[in-house]
Design a protein around this motif. Sequence first.
Motif, PDB file in Angstrom:
ATOM      1  N   LEU A  18      12.830  72.230   7.676  1.00 55.29           N
ATOM      2  CA  LEU A  18      12.882  73.461   7.646  1.00 55.29           C
ATOM      3  C   LEU A  18      13.404  74.209   6.494  1.00 55.29           C
ATOM      4  CD1 LEU A  18      12.756  76.380   9.239  1.00 55.29           C
ATOM      5  CD2 LEU A  18      15.008  76.087   9.979  1.00 55.29           C
ATOM      6  N   VAL A  19      12.317  74.700   5.570  1.00 54.50           N
ATOM      7  CA  VAL A  19      12.406  75.675   4.567  1.00 54.50           C
ATOM      8  C   VAL A  19      12.661  77.285   4.811  1.00 54.50           C
ATOM      9  CG1 VAL A  19      11.508  75.981   2.107  1.00 54.50           C
ATOM     10  CG2 VAL A  19      10.914  73.982   3.467  1.00 54.50           C
ATOM     11  N   VAL A  20      13.838  77.743   4.224  1.00 51.99           N
ATOM     12  CA  VAL A  20      14.204  79.070   4.476  1.00 51.99           C
ATOM     13  C   VAL A  20      14.192  79.684   3.010  1.00 51.99           C
ATOM     14  CG1 VAL A  20      15.847  80.766   5.389  1.00 51.99           C
ATOM     15  CG2 VAL A  20      15.324  78.617   6.618  1.00 51.99           C
ATOM     16  N   ASP A  21      13.166  80.647   3.032  1.00 60.69           N
ATOM     17  CA  ASP A  21      13.226  81.270   1.631  1.00 60.69           C
ATOM     18  C   ASP A  21      12.532  82.500   1.695  1.00 60.69           C
ATOM     19  OD1 ASP A  21      12.667  82.282  -1.291  1.00 60.69           O
ATOM     20  OD2 ASP A  21      13.198  79.916  -1.559  1.00 60.69           O
ATOM     21  N   ASP A  22      13.078  83.790   1.104  1.00 57.36           N
ATOM     22  CA  ASP A  22      12.447  85.068   1.396  1.00 57.36           C
ATOM     23  C   ASP A  22      11.171  85.149   0.308  1.00 57.36           C
ATOM     24  OD1 ASP A  22      14.388  85.123  -0.869  1.00 57.36           O
ATOM     25  OD2 ASP A  22      14.234  87.075  -0.810  1.00 57.36           O
ATOM     26  N   ASP A  23      10.886  84.176  -0.520  1.00 57.13           N
ATOM     27  CA  ASP A  23       9.938  84.142  -1.417  1.00 57.13           C
ATOM     28  C   ASP A  23       8.525  83.586  -0.881  1.00 57.13           C
ATOM     29  OD1 ASP A  23       8.597  84.912  -4.360  1.00 57.13           O
ATOM     30  OD2 ASP A  23       8.591  82.536  -3.934  1.00 57.13           O
ATOM     31  N   GLN A  24       7.418  84.211  -0.571  1.00 60.52           N
ATOM     32  CA  GLN A  24       6.231  83.231   0.035  1.00 60.52           C
ATOM     33  C   GLN A  24       5.857  82.544  -0.987  1.00 60.52           C
ATOM     34  OE1 GLN A  24       5.710  84.151   3.258  1.00 60.52           O
ATOM     35  NE2 GLN A  24       4.282  82.209   3.216  1.00 60.52           N
ATOM     36  N   LEU A  64      17.668  75.576   2.080  1.00 55.67           N
ATOM     37  CA  LEU A  64      17.933  77.149   2.093  1.00 55.67           C
ATOM     38  C   LEU A  64      17.812  77.494   0.686  1.00 55.67           C
ATOM     39  CD1 LEU A  64      20.982  77.220   4.500  1.00 55.67           C
ATOM     40  CD2 LEU A  64      18.690  77.794   5.122  1.00 55.67           C
ATOM     41  N   ASP A  65      17.344  78.862   0.484  1.00 54.05           N
ATOM     42  CA  ASP A  65      17.436  79.652  -0.631  1.00 54.05           C
ATOM     43  C   ASP A  65      18.841  80.134  -0.715  1.00 54.05           C
ATOM     44  OD1 ASP A  65      16.741  80.954  -3.037  1.00 54.05           O
ATOM     45  OD2 ASP A  65      15.918  82.657  -2.032  1.00 54.05           O
ATOM     46  N   VAL A  66      19.484  80.205  -2.018  1.00 52.86           N
ATOM     47  CA  VAL A  66      20.746  80.828  -2.092  1.00 52.86           C
ATOM     48  C   VAL A  66      20.599  82.487  -1.865  1.00 52.86           C
ATOM     49  CG1 VAL A  66      22.446  81.187  -3.696  1.00 52.86           C
ATOM     50  CG2 VAL A  66      21.761  78.942  -3.101  1.00 52.86           C
ATOM     51  N   ARG A  67      19.651  82.914  -2.746  1.00 56.44           N
ATOM     52  CA  ARG A  67      19.663  84.561  -2.706  1.00 56.44           C
ATOM     53  C   ARG A  67      18.518  85.043  -1.852  1.00 56.44           C
ATOM     54  NH1 ARG A  67      19.782  85.179  -9.197  1.00 56.44           N
ATOM     55  NH2 ARG A  67      21.920  84.538  -9.603  1.00 56.44           N
ATOM     56  N   MET A  68      19.038  85.649  -0.674  1.00 58.18           N
ATOM     57  CA  MET A  68      18.355  86.179   0.327  1.00 58.18           C
ATOM     58  C   MET A  68      18.900  87.267   0.696  1.00 58.18           C
ATOM     59  SD  MET A  68      16.899  82.879   2.760  1.00 58.18           S
ATOM     60  CE  MET A  68      18.456  82.140   2.824  1.00 58.18           C
ATOM     61  N   PRO A  69      18.090  88.553   1.108  1.00 58.40           N
ATOM     62  CA  PRO A  69      18.629  89.798   1.319  1.00 58.40           C
ATOM     63  C   PRO A  69      19.436  89.528   2.882  1.00 58.40           C
ATOM     64  CG  PRO A  69      16.322  89.779   1.469  1.00 58.40           C
ATOM     65  CD  PRO A  69      16.531  88.434   0.818  1.00 58.40           C
ATOM     66  N   GLY A  70      20.569  90.323   2.990  1.00 55.59           N
ATOM     67  CA  GLY A  70      21.179  90.238   4.134  1.00 55.59           C
ATOM     68  C   GLY A  70      22.197  89.038   4.534  1.00 55.59           C
ATOM     69  N   LEU A  71      21.654  88.224   4.101  1.00 61.01           N
ATOM     70  CA  LEU A  71      22.569  86.723   4.404  1.00 61.01           C
ATOM     71  C   LEU A  71      22.397  85.843   3.569  1.00 61.01           C
ATOM     72  CD1 LEU A  71      24.802  85.686   6.569  1.00 61.01           C
ATOM     73  CD2 LEU A  71      22.746  84.785   7.757  1.00 61.01           C
ATOM     74  N   ASN A  72      22.929  85.458   2.484  1.00 58.99           N
ATOM     75  CA  ASN A  72      22.798  84.454   1.483  1.00 58.99           C
ATOM     76  C   ASN A  72      22.746  82.940   2.297  1.00 58.99           C
ATOM     77  OD1 ASN A  72      25.360  83.099   1.208  1.00 58.99           O
ATOM     78  ND2 ASN A  72      25.993  84.899  -0.121  1.00 58.99           N
ATOM     79  N   GLY A  73      22.167  81.991   1.149  1.00 63.39           N
ATOM     80  CA  GLY A  73      21.988  80.848   1.882  1.00 63.39           C
ATOM     81  C   GLY A  73      23.427  80.111   1.884  1.00 63.39           C
ATOM     82  N   VAL A  74      24.482  80.365   1.091  1.00 64.45           N
ATOM     83  CA  VAL A  74      25.889  79.888   1.420  1.00 64.45           C
ATOM     84  C   VAL A  74      26.372  80.266   2.820  1.00 64.45           C
ATOM     85  CG1 VAL A  74      28.235  79.730   0.827  1.00 64.45           C
ATOM     86  CG2 VAL A  74      26.563  79.644  -0.992  1.00 64.45           C
TER      87      VAL A  74
END
Length: 144
Positions: A18-24, A64-74
């Motif tokens: 599962l890859v979670v990133d806000d960048d398409q 997980l991407d670290v920098r995402m809006p609302g809830l960061n990867g950490v």
Amino acid sequence: MPTDTQSFSLAPVSLTVLVVDDDQTTLELVRAVLETEGHKVLTWNRPFGTTQLVLRHRPDVILLDVRMPGLNGVELAKLVNARHRAPQCVILHSSVSEVELYRLGQEAGVVGAIPKTDNVAAFLEDFRRLTHQCRCGRRARREA
């Protein structure tokens, strides 16, 4: 048990990732690279809803991407691990400096971190090494 002259095989194993990133663009690139290696890849473009996806699909690895809006990867890594009995194989993936990325990985309690790079070979080497660590850790917990 390997001897000093033997090494553990880091041969690819088919995993659900599962890859979670806000960048398409990142989602598409990581999906293409991992699918070429024989993995099943699920992508999600926001942190919210990730824990439900983990419960539904039970991925072997969560990138997980670290920098995402609302809830960061950490924060998301901590949440994912807190909501599941067994620790998940969570890997952070970001373009922050390597020093910062590894510090964040320790803070998040993840198996490791992979810097975002255009070097596919380096990405795959890190991915294989970290997923191998996860598989070895799970095997050791089952045998204990």
